[in-house]
Scaffold this motif. Structure first.
Motif, short mmCIF file in Angstrom:
data_model
loop_
_atom_site.label_atom_id
_atom_site.label_comp_id
_atom_site.label_asym_id
_atom_site.label_seq_id
_atom_site.Cartn_x
_atom_site.Cartn_y
_atom_site.Cartn_z
N PHE A 1 0.84 -1.19 0.00
CA PHE A 1 0.00 0.00 0.00
C PHE A 1 0.88 1.24 0.00
O PHE A 1 2.09 1.17 0.23
N ASN A 2 0.26 2.37 -0.22
CA ASN A 2 0.91 3.66 -0.06
C ASN A 2 0.25 4.37 1.10
O ASN A 2 -0.96 4.61 1.08
N ASP A 3 1.03 4.70 2.13
CA ASP A 3 0.47 5.29 3.33
C ASP A 3 0.39 6.82 3.27
O ASP A 3 0.14 7.48 4.27
N GLY A 4 0.62 7.38 2.08
CA GLY A 4 0.61 8.82 1.93
C GLY A 4 1.98 9.42 2.08
O GLY A 4 2.19 10.60 1.78
N CYS A 5 2.91 8.61 2.55
CA CYS A 5 4.30 9.05 2.71
C CYS A 5 5.21 8.30 1.74
O CYS A 5 6.13 8.86 1.17
N ALA A 6 4.95 7.00 1.58
CA ALA A 6 5.75 6.16 0.70
C ALA A 6 5.01 4.85 0.46
O ALA A 6 4.06 4.51 1.17
N THR A 7 5.44 4.11 -0.55
CA THR A 7 4.91 2.77 -0.78
C THR A 7 5.53 1.81 0.24
O THR A 7 6.74 1.81 0.44
N GLN A 8 4.66 1.02 0.88
CA GLN A 8 5.11 0.11 1.92
C GLN A 8 4.76 -1.32 1.55
O GLN A 8 3.70 -1.58 0.95
N ASN A 9 5.64 -2.23 1.91
CA ASN A 9 5.40 -3.67 1.72
C ASN A 9 5.79 -4.38 3.02
O ASN A 9 6.97 -4.39 3.40
N TYR A 10 4.79 -4.91 3.70
CA TYR A 10 5.03 -5.61 4.95
C TYR A 10 4.64 -7.07 4.80
O TYR A 10 3.63 -7.40 4.15
N SER A 11 5.42 -7.96 5.43
CA SER A 11 5.10 -9.39 5.43
C SER A 11 5.25 -9.93 6.84
O SER A 11 6.27 -9.69 7.50
N LEU A 12 4.25 -10.68 7.26
CA LEU A 12 4.25 -11.30 8.59
C LEU A 12 4.10 -12.80 8.40
O LEU A 12 3.10 -13.27 7.86
N TYR A 13 5.12 -13.55 8.83
CA TYR A 13 5.04 -15.00 8.72
C TYR A 13 4.10 -15.54 9.79
O TYR A 13 4.26 -15.24 10.98
N VAL A 14 3.13 -16.33 9.38
CA VAL A 14 2.16 -16.92 10.30
C VAL A 14 2.34 -18.43 10.30
O VAL A 14 2.25 -19.10 9.26
N GLU A 15 2.63 -18.95 11.48
CA GLU A 15 2.77 -20.39 11.65
C GLU A 15 1.41 -21.02 11.93
O GLU A 15 0.73 -20.64 12.88
N VAL A 16 1.01 -21.96 11.11
CA VAL A 16 -0.20 -22.74 11.35
C VAL A 16 0.23 -24.04 12.02
O VAL A 16 0.93 -24.86 11.42
N GLU A 17 -0.17 -24.21 13.26
CA GLU A 17 0.26 -25.38 14.00
C GLU A 17 -0.43 -26.64 13.48
O GLU A 17 -1.52 -26.57 12.90
N PRO A 18 0.19 -27.80 13.71
CA PRO A 18 -0.48 -29.05 13.35
C PRO A 18 -1.64 -29.32 14.30
O PRO A 18 -1.72 -28.70 15.37
N PRO A 19 -2.54 -30.20 13.94
CA PRO A 19 -3.56 -30.60 14.93
C PRO A 19 -2.89 -31.38 16.05
O PRO A 19 -1.85 -32.01 15.86
#
Length: 821
Positions: free
Chosen positions: A333-351
């Motif tokens: 996205f562009n937050d009005g100041c600069a273009t931003q790219n964020y990534s958050l790794y999400v661990e899906v646990e096993p059953p």
């Protein structure tokens, strides 16, 4: 890179004044008010100070943390656009290592704003780099009273983890700290530059790594201590060697360098990504948000394979349903100041599938209760539901006088605690409480090295679960909190400790049940638990006391093998057999005994057998009968009224129960009437008043006569002839051991009879007392120091039968109370 001058410090002071007067209403695009881009060839000493030596000149040799280095100016270099701090294996006076440390005290001092640095951390076991802040003027006292903010700490032996922490509270050793960490997935911090930041405003500090929010601390989090983070703080950058956190140094990995691209201070806050980093298998309704942007910001989201964006695509906030695949939740996205790219790794646990029950109150425990600081009782399930439909649960009343309230279990069944650290196994606990939502329950694993005064030694690992609902059963999964002692052996766990609302003085009640261990289902299919059945002896068999009998069981596992069968008598282990036919010899004790067995399969799943009840009888010829116990109480008569009740147990002189004896006696107190009843096969006669009463009811009962056709009644042998509802002994009586008591003292024991836990309440005794348990022959079995007025004893290891509790205080007040196990 831009070189920021001292004018920015002046601008910062103006902006700070504006911020404080305007309620901290920052603009969307914050302005840099102080920075060092390290674009020169030497350290800018208008912004930084060198710190030299081993800390001894400051009165804290080893810099207060047993560090091994001597800081030297030569180890701090600015070149090619970065600051470089290098740790080396070289001797300077008494130190075996050198490194570098700088600070901005009196040259860059700040209260509130955004503080960030781009840093490439070093590999090197034993190194401890940090980007942190200390109070400039110590307005509340010396460390840690005026506070410390660790923006980033890194223990190089764990290269994928960083930590953000605050320190506060009283002087050492009563100092306090708390924080959180962030773990990279599939990468290590020394492989690239990363941006570490805090955003600090009145009453709150937020920690970020590459634009990801991973920790928030607020004023209320440090209660009852003062929040000291409202005054000027300055920066520090250093690489420590060894020390309390750094650990053992690997000389072969030296020299090693931390590089800093920039340090910046802003007058406002940036956009950032927040959301859960670990979710359960098939988790739904998980929310991820871009914060500090306008509501109409267009955000393009992507999620891992198998996950679905349920709502919010194109907006700053989405709701996601996950499948079984881990991966990045990303936003562009562009937050009005600069273009931003964020990534958050999400661990899906096993059953996870249930493997072992440590304590569920309906079945034999696989752990042993050792200690509680509050009061634990077994009660009926307060509100059965789909999560917990058990008949019995534990009720724990937290002691509001204890800051660290404890429920301690002895355990011998955790073969390898590393499985809980790596999440191959998980602890679960069912909880029902009205304690505030957000209350934490901590589970601590300890080895025998741990003592009450040597924390953190012997504390292998701590796990945390959080209350999310009130007044309904919820199944809580414990997640790893920390490893206080990394040297604690994985294979030497001897204690499990539950801490309800640790570090508080609350007195809430917690019902808990199904304290279990679960195994991760790795995709090979769910394990089928084993099957077990006791085949001998037959239920309700009787044997002479002292007879050796052979207990046998059939056990099988449809999708694996049986690793062991453990046999129990009244919930206490009596032996293990690891091969067919599963059997063990047992010497019969006097009275009733419940036999059970537990089968364990090769996946560590367990199954409990049916209960088999046997009775041990004394040999010889009975010559008389007598009263062995009287238990009074009430029964519901409807519309708020109560009947008086009395249960009278009759035995012969050999201790065997007598059936079909007629018991006649008189109720007194609130009631005044006679009653009569016959004993059942357990020797118990249930008597009840005809009249009922409302309000507070006092129930007393005296046995007047016992008629039995086969044997005479001998009242002189009675354990008790008259009883009342408070279990008060006569103010002057000769007990079974010849002592005479004339003081106004009261002993209350309940429940009586008891199965596992015996609650004790004392009145009229000195604070420090000793409590002894004696058998029916007056032989002392157990003695415990006791602090009046209340507490409990674990009697689960005692065979069924008649016992005495002897209470004696420092002024030689003595009481003897009888109870039945």
């Amino acid at each position: 890179m831009k070189n920021f001058t001292k004018s920015y410090l002046k601008n910062y002071q103006i902006v700070t004044l504006f911020v404080l007067c305007s309620g901290f209403s920052f603009s969307q695009c914050p302005t840099i008010v102080w920075a060092d881009e390290f674009s020169g060839t030497t350290l800018d000493q208008t912004k930084w100070n060198y710190q030299i030596g081993d800390g001894c000149a400051e009165g804290i040799c080893g810099w207060g943390n047993n560090e091994l280095q001597s800081y030297q100016q030569a180890n701090v270099v600015v070149s090619n656009g970065t600051l470089k701090i290098t740790a080396k294996k070289e001797r300077i006076r008494g130190s075996q290592y050198t490194s570098g440390r700088i600070n901005s005290k009196a040259k860059g001092d700040f209260t509130y704003g955004r503080f960030e640095a781009s840093i490439k951390l070093p590999y090197g076991d034993g190194l401890w780099p940090a980007f942190w802040m200390l109070s400039t003027n110590n307005p509340y006292g010396t460390w840690p009273q005026s506070g410390e903010i660790d923006i980033m700490e890194f223990v190089a032996s764990e290269p994928d983890k960083i930590f953000g922490t605050i320190h506060y509270g009283d002087l050492y050793p009563n100092n306090q700290f708390q924080g959180n960490g962030y773990t990279l997935h599939g990468a290590n911090y020394p492989d690239a530059f990363h941006e570490f930041a805090i955003e600090w405003e009145p009453g709150e500090i937020r920690w970020f790594m590459d634009g990801i929010l991973y920790s928030v601390k607020k004023t209320e989090d440090v209660s009852p201590f003062m929040w000291p983070f409202d005054q000027d703080f300055h920066f520090l950058l250093n690489v420590a060697v060894g020390g309390n956190l750094g650990g053992t140094v690997n000389n072969n990995m030296l020299p090693a360098t931390m590089e800093v691209d920039y340090v910046r201070v802003y007058d406002g806050f940036k956009s950032y990504l927040s959301g859960t980093t670990v979710v359960s298998n098939q988790a739904s309704d998980q929310v991820y948000t871009i914060n500090n942007v306008s509501n109409n910001t267009n955000v393009t989201w992507t999620v891992p394979s198998g996950a679905t964006i349920v709502s919010g695509q194109g907006t700053p906030s989405i709701t996601v349903d996950f499948g079984s695949t881990s991966g990045d939740v990303s936003a562009s996205f562009n937050d009005g100041c600069a273009t931003q790219n964020y990534s958050l790794y999400v661990e899906v646990e096993p059953p996870y599938v249930k493997a072992v029950s440590f304590e569920n109150f309906d079945e034999p425990s696989t752990v042993s209760l050792a200690l509680t600081t509050g009061v634990l009782t077994e009660v009926s399930n307060p509100s059965p539901n789909a999560i917990n439909s058990s008949a019995i649960s534990g009720k724990y009343d937290r002691d509001s006088g204890e800051q660290y309230d404890l429920v301690v279990y002895d355990v011998s069944t955790i073969a390898d605690a590393s499985h809980y650290v790596t999440k191959n196994k998980k602890f679960y606990l069912d909880v029902y409480t009205s304690a505030p939502i957000g209350t934490d329950i901590i589970l601590q694993l300890e080895t025998s090295v741990a003592t009450p005064t040597n924390y953190p030694s012997g504390r292998h690992s701590r796990y945390v679960a959080t209350i999310t609902e009130n007044n309904t059963w919820q199944r809580l999964a414990f997640t790893l909190l920390d490893r206080p002692d990394n040297s604690a052996s994985d294979t030497a766990i001897v204690k499990m400790i539950l801490l309800f609302a640790s570090n508080s003085y609350t007195g809430d009640t917690y019902y808990y049940d199904n304290f279990d261990s679960y195994n991760a289902d790795t995709g090979t299919g769910s394990n089928t638990p084993p099957v077990i059945n006791i085949t001998s002896p037959a239920n309700n068999s009787s044997f002479s006391e002292g007879t050796t009998i052979n207990i046998t069981a059939d056990a099988s596992d449809s999708d694996g093998s049986i690793t062991q069968v453990e046999f129990f008598a009244n919930g206490n282990s009596i032996g293990v057999d690891t091969s067919q036919p599963y059997a063990i010899d047992y010497i019969v004790t006097l009275g009733a005994t419940e036999l059970t067995a537990v089968a364990t399969d090769d996946d560590n799943a367990t199954t409990n057998s049916q209960s088999v009840n046997i009775t041990g009888q004394t040999t010889g010829e009975a010559t008389s009968i007598h009263v062995s116990s009287i238990v009074t109480g009430t029964a519901n008569a409807g519309k708020g009224s109560k009947y008086g009740t009395a249960n009278v147990t009759i035995v012969d002189n050999l201790g065997n129960p007598i059936a079909n004896a007629q018991v006649t006696g008189t109720f007194s107190g609130t009631f005044n009437e006679s009653a009569s009843a016959y004993t059942n096969s357990n020797g118990s006669a249930a008597l009840q008043t005809q009249a009922s009463s409302k309000g507070t009811v006092t129930v007393n009962f005296c046995v007047d006569s016992v008629v039995y056709s086969a044997l005479p009644y001998e009242p002189s042998n009675n354990t008790v002839t008259c009883s009342n509802s408070s279990a008060r002994l006569a103010s002057q009586s000769n007990d079974a051991f010849g002592s005479t008591e004339t003081r106004t003292t009261v002993v209350k024991v309940y429940p009586n009879p008891a199965k596992k836990l015996l609650q004790i309440s004392l009145e009229g005794f000195e604070k420090h007392t000793s409590i002894s348990i004696l058998n029916s022959n007056g032989i002392e079995l157990y003695t415990k120091e006791f602090i009046a007025p209340k507490g409990q004893l674990d009697i689960s290891s005692l065979p069924n039968g008649l016992y005495f509790i002897k209470v004696q205080d420092q002024k030689h007040n003595v009481k003897v109370m009888r109870f039945i196990k």
